[in-house]
Write a protein that holds these residues in place. Structure first.
Motif, PDB file in Angstrom:
ATOM      1  N   ARG A 173     -41.688  16.599  14.983  1.00 29.87           N
ATOM      2  CA  ARG A 173     -43.127  16.868  14.961  1.00 29.87           C
ATOM      3  C   ARG A 173     -43.542  18.200  15.591  1.00 29.87           C
ATOM      4  NH1 ARG A 173     -43.734  11.417  17.068  1.00 29.87           N
ATOM      5  NH2 ARG A 173     -44.193  11.987  18.772  1.00 29.87           N
ATOM      6  N   PHE A 174     -42.934  18.656  16.456  1.00 31.10           N
ATOM      7  CA  PHE A 174     -42.842  19.739  17.114  1.00 31.10           C
ATOM      8  C   PHE A 174     -42.438  21.063  16.140  1.00 31.10           C
ATOM      9  CE2 PHE A 174     -41.157  23.556  19.060  1.00 31.10           C
ATOM     10  CZ  PHE A 174     -42.236  23.956  19.881  1.00 31.10           C
ATOM     11  N   ARG A 175     -41.458  20.934  15.439  1.00 31.91           N
ATOM     12  CA  ARG A 175     -41.071  21.824  14.375  1.00 31.91           C
ATOM     13  C   ARG A 175     -42.258  21.880  13.377  1.00 31.91           C
ATOM     14  NH1 ARG A 175     -35.840  21.247  10.520  1.00 31.91           N
ATOM     15  NH2 ARG A 175     -36.023  23.453   9.788  1.00 31.91           N
ATOM     16  N   VAL A 176     -42.516  20.957  12.748  1.00 30.28           N
ATOM     17  CA  VAL A 176     -43.468  20.887  11.707  1.00 30.28           C
ATOM     18  C   VAL A 176     -44.762  21.452  12.216  1.00 30.28           C
ATOM     19  CG1 VAL A 176     -45.090  19.590  10.319  1.00 30.28           C
ATOM     20  CG2 VAL A 176     -42.779  18.841  10.722  1.00 30.28           C
ATOM     21  N   LYS A 177     -45.323  21.467  13.352  1.00 30.55           N
ATOM     22  CA  LYS A 177     -46.600  22.036  13.861  1.00 30.55           C
ATOM     23  C   LYS A 177     -46.092  23.671  14.296  1.00 30.55           C
ATOM     24  CE  LYS A 177     -48.336  17.957  16.620  1.00 30.55           C
ATOM     25  NZ  LYS A 177     -48.552  17.662  18.066  1.00 30.55           N
ATOM     26  N   ARG A 178     -45.206  23.760  14.498  1.00 34.76           N
ATOM     27  CA  ARG A 178     -44.709  25.284  14.841  1.00 34.76           C
ATOM     28  C   ARG A 178     -44.631  26.059  13.440  1.00 34.76           C
ATOM     29  NH1 ARG A 178     -39.132  26.189  17.120  1.00 34.76           N
ATOM     30  NH2 ARG A 178     -38.644  25.618  15.157  1.00 34.76           N
ATOM     31  N   HIS A 179     -43.978  25.478  12.414  1.00 33.29           N
ATOM     32  CA  HIS A 179     -43.989  26.015  11.164  1.00 33.29           C
ATOM     33  C   HIS A 179     -45.479  26.361  10.360  1.00 33.29           C
ATOM     34  CE1 HIS A 179     -42.580  26.650   6.900  1.00 33.29           C
ATOM     35  NE2 HIS A 179     -43.631  25.641   6.594  1.00 33.29           N
ATOM     36  N   CYS A 180     -46.103  25.189  10.683  1.00 32.25           N
ATOM     37  CA  CYS A 180     -47.560  25.514  10.074  1.00 32.25           C
ATOM     38  C   CYS A 180     -48.380  26.510  10.782  1.00 32.25           C
ATOM     39  CB  CYS A 180     -48.309  24.225  10.139  1.00 32.25           C
ATOM     40  SG  CYS A 180     -47.645  22.997   8.881  1.00 32.25           S
ATOM     41  N   ARG A 181     -48.137  26.698  12.232  1.00 34.19           N
ATOM     42  CA  ARG A 181     -48.985  27.723  12.806  1.00 34.19           C
ATOM     43  C   ARG A 181     -48.286  29.034  12.564  1.00 34.19           C
ATOM     44  NH1 ARG A 181     -48.181  24.301  17.516  1.00 34.19           N
ATOM     45  NH2 ARG A 181     -50.007  23.312  17.908  1.00 34.19           N
ATOM     46  N   ARG A 182     -47.227  29.130  12.595  1.00 33.89           N
ATOM     47  CA  ARG A 182     -46.300  30.366  12.397  1.00 33.89           C
ATOM     48  C   ARG A 182     -46.845  31.000  10.907  1.00 33.89           C
ATOM     49  NH1 ARG A 182     -40.082  29.996  13.826  1.00 33.89           N
ATOM     50  NH2 ARG A 182     -40.316  30.463  15.823  1.00 33.89           N
ATOM     51  N   HIS A 183     -46.865  30.054   9.875  1.00 34.13           N
ATOM     52  CA  HIS A 183     -47.185  30.365   8.533  1.00 34.13           C
ATOM     53  C   HIS A 183     -48.722  30.493   8.215  1.00 34.13           C
ATOM     54  CE1 HIS A 183     -43.278  31.280   7.514  1.00 34.13           C
ATOM     55  NE2 HIS A 183     -42.991  30.267   8.181  1.00 34.13           N
ATOM     56  N   GLY A 184     -49.617  30.320   9.196  1.00 38.63           N
ATOM     57  CA  GLY A 184     -51.047  30.018   8.799  1.00 38.63           C
ATOM     58  C   GLY A 184     -51.677  28.916   7.961  1.00 38.63           C
ATOM     59  N   CYS A 185     -50.767  27.851   7.826  1.00 40.89           N
ATOM     60  CA  CYS A 185     -51.184  26.674   6.812  1.00 40.89           C
ATOM     61  C   CYS A 185     -51.638  25.751   7.668  1.00 40.89           C
ATOM     62  CB  CYS A 185     -49.920  26.296   5.919  1.00 40.89           C
ATOM     63  SG  CYS A 185     -48.634  25.576   6.617  1.00 40.89           S
ATOM     64  N   GLY A 186     -52.439  24.822   6.960  1.00 35.32           N
ATOM     65  CA  GLY A 186     -53.117  23.450   7.621  1.00 35.32           C
ATOM     66  C   GLY A 186     -52.298  22.487   7.662  1.00 35.32           C
ATOM     67  N   LEU A 187     -52.442  21.528   8.667  1.00 32.80           N
ATOM     68  CA  LEU A 187     -51.840  20.387   8.805  1.00 32.80           C
ATOM     69  C   LEU A 187     -52.650  19.181   9.087  1.00 32.80           C
ATOM     70  CD1 LEU A 187     -48.857  18.947   9.265  1.00 32.80           C
ATOM     71  CD2 LEU A 187     -49.116  19.707  11.872  1.00 32.80           C
ATOM     72  N   LEU A 188     -52.529  18.127   8.101  1.00 29.70           N
ATOM     73  CA  LEU A 188     -53.425  17.066   8.041  1.00 29.70           C
ATOM     74  C   LEU A 188     -52.367  15.827   8.050  1.00 29.70           C
ATOM     75  CD1 LEU A 188     -56.009  15.476   8.056  1.00 29.70           C
ATOM     76  CD2 LEU A 188     -55.890  15.734   5.554  1.00 29.70           C
ATOM     77  N   VAL A 189     -52.428  15.177   9.005  1.00 25.45           N
ATOM     78  CA  VAL A 189     -51.470  14.008   9.168  1.00 25.45           C
ATOM     79  C   VAL A 189     -52.314  12.619   9.665  1.00 25.45           C
ATOM     80  CG1 VAL A 189     -49.927  15.303  10.111  1.00 25.45           C
ATOM     81  CG2 VAL A 189     -51.296  14.114  11.808  1.00 25.45           C
ATOM     82  N   THR A 190     -51.618  11.564   9.220  1.00 24.92           N
ATOM     83  CA  THR A 190     -52.019  10.150   9.629  1.00 24.92           C
ATOM     84  C   THR A 190     -51.052   9.706  10.532  1.00 24.92           C
ATOM     85  OG1 THR A 190     -50.791   9.076   7.939  1.00 24.92           O
ATOM     86  CG2 THR A 190     -53.080   9.663   7.240  1.00 24.92           C
ATOM     87  N   ALA A 191     -51.545   9.013  11.652  1.00 29.62           N
ATOM     88  CA  ALA A 191     -50.743   8.309  12.664  1.00 29.62           C
ATOM     89  C   ALA A 191     -51.454   7.120  13.407  1.00 29.62           C
ATOM     90  CB  ALA A 191     -50.421   9.347  13.609  1.00 29.62           C
ATOM     91  N   HIS A 192     -50.782   6.424  14.273  1.00 29.49           N
ATOM     92  CA  HIS A 192     -50.983   5.227  14.581  1.00 29.49           C
ATOM     93  C   HIS A 192     -52.016   5.733  16.095  1.00 29.49           C
ATOM     94  CE1 HIS A 192     -47.981   2.857  12.479  1.00 29.49           C
ATOM     95  NE2 HIS A 192     -49.165   2.819  11.663  1.00 29.49           N
ATOM     96  N   ARG A 193     -51.397   6.772  16.640  1.00 27.63           N
ATOM     97  CA  ARG A 193     -51.849   7.165  17.856  1.00 27.63           C
ATOM     98  C   ARG A 193     -52.165   8.996  17.744  1.00 27.63           C
ATOM     99  NH1 ARG A 193     -47.723   4.821  19.255  1.00 27.63           N
ATOM    100  NH2 ARG A 193     -47.832   2.274  19.793  1.00 27.63           N
ATOM    101  N   SER A 194     -52.856   9.254  18.604  1.00 25.48           N
ATOM    102  CA  SER A 194     -52.918  10.703  18.534  1.00 25.48           C
ATOM    103  C   SER A 194     -51.788  11.498  18.659  1.00 25.48           C
ATOM    104  CB  SER A 194     -54.198  11.373  19.733  1.00 25.48           C
ATOM    105  OG  SER A 194     -54.043  12.724  19.859  1.00 25.48           O
ATOM    106  N   VAL A 195     -51.574  12.625  17.913  1.00 27.12           N
ATOM    107  CA  VAL A 195     -50.454  13.371  17.814  1.00 27.12           C
ATOM    108  C   VAL A 195     -50.850  15.003  18.374  1.00 27.12           C
ATOM    109  CG1 VAL A 195     -49.037  11.988  16.386  1.00 27.12           C
ATOM    110  CG2 VAL A 195     -50.590  13.926  15.542  1.00 27.12           C
TER     111      VAL A 195
END
Length: 195
Positions: A112-134
């Protein structure tokens, strides 16, 4: 009772009628979907849809995605039998990209950390579904209890009310910790036994 000469009644709780995308998500307000798009744009495409198992998160995504015309959407669906990301996910995305991951909680903390870092670095959005806050901004929190009875009533054919005799929808939702999907599975079984 003989069914000779009559077509069998189709179970209205079959997955083809209840799977995400088969029925639209029910918003509390009439402009619910339209209100979410600017909310997502205000966070530059960062958001989470949070709710219990079976509460409509994937259905909300299926309802919302066609309205996200300003984004280049890439969707990944994870579940208990599929918990790995596609290898090309970490390639540099196109400008205006929005990565949508349904079932984000299936990934480990490092992934999850790697995905968030990748999206931040490349300026893309990230929309997720989850059972609890991520740790992303809340886009929507699902609550199946608010619309369960209306949704079930809409699924039933005119001669199908018998399946609800003695069936307390609110109690069944509590038993299944807010999972409307589990309640629909129960109704599927009741329909099969009763027809």
């Amino acid at each position: 009772m003989s069914r000779v000469g009559r077509e069998p009644r189709v179970n209205p709780f079959s997955t083809r009628f209840t799977q995400p995308g088969a029925i639209p998500f029910r918003f509390a307000a009439a402009d619910g979907r339209a209100a979410l798009v600017p909310k997502l744009e205000a966070t530059r495409g960062w958001g989470q849809i949070v709710g219990p198992h079976g509460s409509g998160k994937s259905t909300l995504l299926a309802t919302l995605l066609p309205a996200l015309t300003g984004w280049r959407v890439r969707q990944v669906r994870l579940d208990t039998s599929h918990r790995t990301l596609p290898p090309d996910l970490f390639d540099p995305p196109e400008a205006g990209s929005l990565l949508v991951i349904d079932g984000f909680e299936q990934l480990g903390v490092l992934s999850r950390f790697r995905v968030k870092r990748h999206c931040r670095r490349h300026g893309c959005g990230l929309l997720v579904t989850a059972h609890r806050s991520v740790g992303l901004p809340d886009l929507h929190r699902t609550n199946a209890a608010a619309h369960a009875a209306d949704l079930i009533a809409d699924l039933l054919p005119p001669d199908g009310e018998w399946v609800l005799n003695g069936f307390d929808i609110a109690a069944r939702l509590r038993r299944h910790r807010g999972s409307l999907r589990e309640v629909l599975f129960e109704l599927y079984d009741r329909w099969e036994r009763g027809r």
